[in-house]
Scaffold this motif. Sequence first.
Motif, PDB file in Angstrom:
ATOM      1  N   ARG A  14      26.122  25.759   9.210  1.00 53.65           N
ATOM      2  CA  ARG A  14      25.346  26.541   8.247  1.00 53.65           C
ATOM      3  C   ARG A  14      25.279  25.762   6.942  1.00 53.65           C
ATOM      4  O   ARG A  14      26.154  24.975   6.635  1.00 53.65           O
ATOM      5  N   GLY A  15      24.226  25.992   6.194  1.00 51.53           N
ATOM      6  CA  GLY A  15      24.050  25.282   4.928  1.00 51.53           C
ATOM      7  C   GLY A  15      25.180  25.574   3.956  1.00 51.53           C
ATOM      8  O   GLY A  15      25.977  26.476   4.139  1.00 51.53           O
ATOM      9  N   GLY A  16      25.248  24.785   2.924  1.00 48.83           N
ATOM     10  CA  GLY A  16      26.287  25.003   1.921  1.00 48.83           C
ATOM     11  C   GLY A  16      27.549  24.231   2.236  1.00 48.83           C
ATOM     12  O   GLY A  16      27.536  23.022   2.337  1.00 48.83           O
ATOM     13  N   GLN A  17      28.643  24.930   2.443  1.00 49.18           N
ATOM     14  CA  GLN A  17      29.942  24.282   2.602  1.00 49.18           C
ATOM     15  C   GLN A  17      30.098  23.560   3.935  1.00 49.18           C
ATOM     16  O   GLN A  17      30.750  22.528   4.007  1.00 49.18           O
ATOM     17  N   ASP A  18      29.538  24.080   5.017  1.00 47.32           N
ATOM     18  CA  ASP A  18      29.744  23.493   6.345  1.00 47.32           C
ATOM     19  C   ASP A  18      28.946  22.220   6.578  1.00 47.32           C
ATOM     20  O   ASP A  18      29.344  21.381   7.376  1.00 47.32           O
ATOM     21  N   ALA A  19      27.821  22.064   5.935  1.00 52.31           N
ATOM     22  CA  ALA A  19      26.923  20.936   6.214  1.00 52.31           C
ATOM     23  C   ALA A  19      27.480  19.644   5.631  1.00 52.31           C
ATOM     24  O   ALA A  19      27.840  19.594   4.458  1.00 52.31           O
ATOM     25  N   PRO A  20      27.544  18.586   6.445  1.00 55.01           N
ATOM     26  CA  PRO A  20      27.988  17.290   5.923  1.00 55.01           C
ATOM     27  C   PRO A  20      26.986  16.752   4.905  1.00 55.01           C
ATOM     28  O   PRO A  20      25.775  16.914   5.074  1.00 55.01           O
ATOM     29  N   MET A  21      27.469  16.117   3.884  1.00 48.55           N
ATOM     30  CA  MET A  21      26.586  15.569   2.855  1.00 48.55           C
ATOM     31  C   MET A  21      26.667  14.039   2.826  1.00 48.55           C
ATOM     32  O   MET A  21      26.593  13.423   1.774  1.00 48.55           O
ATOM     33  N   THR A  22      26.797  13.429   4.005  1.00 48.65           N
ATOM     34  CA  THR A  22      26.812  11.975   4.088  1.00 48.65           C
ATOM     35  C   THR A  22      25.393  11.444   3.952  1.00 48.65           C
ATOM     36  O   THR A  22      24.415  12.187   4.060  1.00 48.65           O
ATOM     37  N   GLY A  23      25.281  10.151   3.737  1.00 50.18           N
ATOM     38  CA  GLY A  23      23.961   9.541   3.618  1.00 50.18           C
ATOM     39  C   GLY A  23      23.135   9.691   4.885  1.00 50.18           C
ATOM     40  O   GLY A  23      21.928   9.915   4.832  1.00 50.18           O
TER      41      GLY A  23
END
Length: 123
Positions: A14-23
Amino acid sequence: MEISISGGIVRRVRGGQDAPMTGLAIQARTIAGFLPLMCARMGAKVVHNVDANYTGIRFDTRVGPVVLEMPMGDQPYRLVQEFIEPDEKGRTEVEMRRFPQIYKPQGIALMTSEFLRTRGFLK
């Protein structure tokens, strides 16, 4: 929609905290945003596969799953057909196409969708 595969367990991200924010994750989301409607209808999902060590966009086609893998380093984008069961040669995937990193996300999305459409993967 995004999914994560880790330890053989598939989870919805789910968006927000769970989603990885890697390149690679951001790059996959950007390309997925430019995919035509026919790819969205085929169930295009951003996949973070820790087991196979790739991030990509998965298409549920009529002949099985096809994944556009995001490049690591200087490698090209890879379009790979995954098999549910290994074939007679023991392969679990077949690389169908490579795209160099010189293209913008819009170009990668267009080339991927046209490759899948013209080869009969999309309905």
